[in-house]
Write a protein that holds these residues in place. Structure first.
Motif, PDB file in Angstrom:
ATOM      1  N   ASN A 381       1.632   4.809 -11.958  1.00 35.05           N
ATOM      2  CA  ASN A 381       3.084   4.682 -12.103  1.00 35.05           C
ATOM      3  C   ASN A 381       3.837   5.630 -11.172  1.00 35.05           C
ATOM      4  O   ASN A 381       4.942   5.324 -10.721  1.00 35.05           O
ATOM      5  N   PHE A 382       3.233   6.782 -10.858  1.00 32.77           N
ATOM      6  CA  PHE A 382       3.831   7.684  -9.875  1.00 32.77           C
ATOM      7  C   PHE A 382       3.829   7.025  -8.494  1.00 32.77           C
ATOM      8  O   PHE A 382       4.823   7.090  -7.750  1.00 32.77           O
ATOM      9  N   PHE A 383       2.727   6.372  -8.156  1.00 34.70           N
ATOM     10  CA  PHE A 383       2.665   5.678  -6.869  1.00 34.70           C
ATOM     11  C   PHE A 383       3.709   4.560  -6.796  1.00 34.70           C
ATOM     12  O   PHE A 383       4.401   4.409  -5.782  1.00 34.70           O
ATOM     13  N   LEU A 384       3.834   3.782  -7.867  1.00 34.53           N
ATOM     14  CA  LEU A 384       4.826   2.702  -7.882  1.00 34.53           C
ATOM     15  C   LEU A 384       6.240   3.272  -7.747  1.00 34.53           C
ATOM     16  O   LEU A 384       7.105   2.661  -7.115  1.00 34.53           O
ATOM     17  N   HIS A 385       6.476   4.430  -8.332  1.00 28.99           N
ATOM     18  CA  HIS A 385       7.782   5.081  -8.205  1.00 28.99           C
ATOM     19  C   HIS A 385       8.031   5.503  -6.748  1.00 28.99           C
ATOM     20  O   HIS A 385       9.135   5.316  -6.217  1.00 28.99           O
ATOM     21  N   LEU A 386       6.999   6.039  -6.102  1.00 33.16           N
ATOM     22  CA  LEU A 386       7.154   6.514  -4.722  1.00 33.16           C
ATOM     23  C   LEU A 386       7.479   5.388  -3.749  1.00 33.16           C
ATOM     24  O   LEU A 386       8.252   5.573  -2.810  1.00 33.16           O
ATOM     25  N   ILE A 387       6.877   4.216  -3.955  1.00 31.36           N
ATOM     26  CA  ILE A 387       7.096   3.115  -3.006  1.00 31.36           C
ATOM     27  C   ILE A 387       8.346   2.307  -3.327  1.00 31.36           C
ATOM     28  O   ILE A 387       8.685   1.362  -2.604  1.00 31.36           O
ATOM     29  N   GLY A 388       9.044   2.660  -4.423  1.00 32.22           N
ATOM     30  CA  GLY A 388      10.266   1.947  -4.775  1.00 32.22           C
ATOM     31  C   GLY A 388      10.033   0.611  -5.430  1.00 32.22           C
ATOM     32  O   GLY A 388      10.829  -0.324  -5.263  1.00 32.22           O
ATOM     33  N   ALA A 389       8.952   0.492  -6.200  1.00 35.23           N
ATOM     34  CA  ALA A 389       8.657  -0.762  -6.911  1.00 35.23           C
ATOM     35  C   ALA A 389       9.698  -0.993  -8.007  1.00 35.23           C
ATOM     36  O   ALA A 389      10.365  -0.048  -8.454  1.00 35.23           O
TER      37      ALA A 389
END
Length: 449
Positions: A381-389
C-alpha cells in the motif's frame, strides 16, 4: 628407367593436386549454395534490425520462460539455460517450465462479464492499432532466439519522492527510510560479491518482468511472494478490471492480459528500464521453499507430480512402491531437499524454488522498490501511494489457492526443516545464502553458520 620412374611420380603428384582442387571447389560451391538459401529465408527488415550498430549479439539458444507462478493442467517439460549472471556458488542446472494454458473465461456474473468485455475491448484496440502484428510476433521470436545484449547504465530513476504533505507523516517517512536501507544493502551485497563492470542485460534477464504502462511500473514476479495478487493489482491499474476481487486465478495467469518486458524491442526494453518504477517483492527463502513444496507436492497436481515427483521418488526413495513410481505423488520433504541439493539432479530447477537473484537479476537491474512478503500489506500500500494509484485500490488480502489451508508461517517452516539433518539444513542455507544476504534475512536456525 630413371626417367620413367620420375614420370610416374609426377603423374601421381598431379593426380593428388587435381583431387584436392576438385574437393576444394566442391566445398566452395556447397558453402555458396548454403549462403544463398540462408539469405533467401531471411526477412530483409529483420536483417536490418540485427545489424544495428553498437549492439553485441549472443547466438546461443534462448530458453523459454514460465508464464505463471503456479502450476496448471496439461503441462509439458520445458528447459532453460542458466543465466550468465548466476552466482558462482552452487551448481545450477536447467530449469523446467510448464507451458501457458489457454485463457480461462471468468465465471458468469454480470460484473465479471463486464470485466471480460473490457479485456476483449483492449485486445481489439491493440489489433486495430497494430495491423502488422504477425511481423512483430516474428520479430519477437528472432529477438528471443538471438538475444540482443543491451548495455545498461545505472537507472536514471530512484524511489519516488514523498509528497510535501506526506513528509510530516511519520509512518510514510519510516517506510521510506526502510526502502532506502533495503536498496543500500542490496547494492552493497552486489558490489561485494558480483562484478558489474559489464552491465549487460539480455531479454532473458527481463523475462519475468511485467509491464504496466499507464502508471509506468515494472514488476518482477517472484513466485510464492504474492505474485497472483500483484498481477491483479496491475490489471486494475491498467483498466482491465474494476476490482481485484473480480479476477479469477486462471485469468490472472493464463489470460495473457499483462505484457512482459521481453516482448518489447531493444529500444522499448531500454526505455522502460531507465524510466519506469521497478519493483519486486521477496520472501524469507526457507518459508518460500516450504510454501512451494506444500502447494506443488501436497495437493493434486497434473504437472509437478509426474514431472518432478516421479523423478524424485525414483532417485531418492529406497524400495519405492509401483504406485508411487507411476504417479509421482507423495514426495516427502526430505526427498525434495535431496533433489534440490543434488549437483546431478534427475530433473531441472523450477522458478518456485529458484534464487531471487536468478529470477530478477537485482545486481543488473536497479530496482527502485523492494517489498517483503512478511510486511506485504504495509509495503504494497505504501508503493501504491508513492505511484499515485487510486485511493480505493489496496492490496488484496485473500489467499489465492487452497484458501482453507493455513498460510506457510515461520512455525510451519521450522516443523518441515526439523525433519532434516543439521548438515542438510546447513546446505540448504548455503544454497540460498545470497538471497539471505542480499535481502537482509536472519539465519532461520541458530546452529547455522
Amino acid at each position: 628407367m630413371q626417367f620413367i620412374f620420375l614420370g610416374q611420380k609426377w603423374i601421381g603428384l598431379r593426380t593428388i593436386i587435381m583431387r584436392l582442387t576438385c574437393m576444394f571447389s566442391f566445398i566452395l560451391l556447397f558453402g555458396a549454395a548454403g549462403l544463398v538459401v540462408f539469405i533467401h529465408l531471411q526477412d530483409p527488415e529483420d536483417i536490418v534490425h540485427q545489424q544495428t550498430p553498437g549492439i553485441k549479439y549472443n547466438m546461443g539458444p534462448q530458453q523459454p520462460k514460465k508464464q505463471d507462478c503456479t502450476s496448471s493442467n496439461n503441462q509439458d517439460v520445458r528447459t532453460r539455460k542458466n543465466s550468465a549472471e548466476a552466482l558462482a556458488m552452487g551448481n545450477q542446472r536447467s530449469s523446467l517450465y510448464p507451458p501457458v494454458n489457454a485463457p480461462t473465461k471468468l465465471q458468469s456474473t454480470e460484473r465479471k462479464q463486464n470485466i471480460m468485455f473490457v479485456m476483449k475491448d483492449h485486445q481489439k484496440k491493440d489489433a486495430e492499432i497494430n495491423p502488422i502484428g504477425l511481423h512483430k510476433r516474428r520479430r519477437r521470436f528472432i529477438i528471443k532466439k538471438s538475444p540482443i545484449l543491451i548495455a545498461m547504465n545505472s537507472s536514471s530513476l530512484n524511489l519516488p519522492m514523498l509528497k510535501s504533505e506526506d513528509r510530516n507523516n511519520n509512518n510514510w517517512k519510516s517506510l521510506y527510510q526502510i526502502q532506502r536501507e533495503r536498496k543500500r544493502i542490496m547494492r552493497d551485497t552486489c558490489s561485494k560479491y558480483k562484478s558489474n563492470n559489464r552491465r549487460i542485460i539480455t531479454p532473458y534477464h527481463v523475462s519475468r518482468i511485467f509491464v504496466e504502462d499507464k502508471y509506468r511500473i515494472l514488476y518482477c514476479e517472484v513466485p510464492k511472494a504474492g505474485c497472483s495478487n500483484w498481477k491483479r493489482v496491475l490489471m486494475v491499474l491498467n483498466g482491465l478490471a474494476s476490482s481485484t476481487k473480480d479476477i479469477q486465478h486462471n485469468t490472472v495467469h493464463y489470460g495473457n492480459y499483462l505484457k512482459r518486458l521481453d516482448g518489447f524491442d531493444r529500444k522499448g526494453i531500454y526505455h522502460r528500464l531507465n524510466t519506469y518504477t521497478k519493483m519486486l517483492f521477496i520472501r524469507e527463502p526457507f518459508e518460500k521453499l516450504v510454501s512451494a513444496f506444500r502447494d506443488k507436492f501436497e495437493h493434486p497436481n497434473n504437472y509437478y507430480h509426474p514431472v518432478f515427483g516421479k523423478a524424485i521418488i525414483s532417485r531418492y526413495r529406497v524400495n519405492a512402491s509401483k504406485e508411487a513410481l507411476r504417479t509421482g505423488s507423495g514426495v516427502k520433504f526430505k526427498e525434495f531437499i535431496q533433489y534440490l541439493l543434488d549437483v546431478h539432479r534427475p530433473v531441472g530447477m523450477d522458478i518456485h524454488w529458484d534464487h531471487v537473484n536468478r529470477l530478477c537479476s537485482p545486481c543488473l537491474i536497479d530496482y527502485d522498490f523492494v517489498g517483503k512478503f512478511e510486511s506485504m500489506e504495509e509495503d504494497a500500500n505504501f508503493f501504491l501511494h508513492l505511484i499515485g494509484a487510486p485511493q480505493n485500490l489496496t492490496f488484496p488480502r485473500f489467499k489465492d489457492r487452497h484458501s482453507n489451508e493455513e498460510r506457510t508461517t515461520t512455525k510451519i517452516t521450522q516443523s518441515y526443516f526439523a525433519q532434516l539433518s543439521p548438515a542438510q539444513r546447513q546446505h540448504s542455507y548455503d544454497f540460498y545464502y545470497m538471497d539471505y544476504l542480499m535481502f537482509n534475512y536472519s539465519k532461520p536456525f541458530e546452529d547455522l553458520y
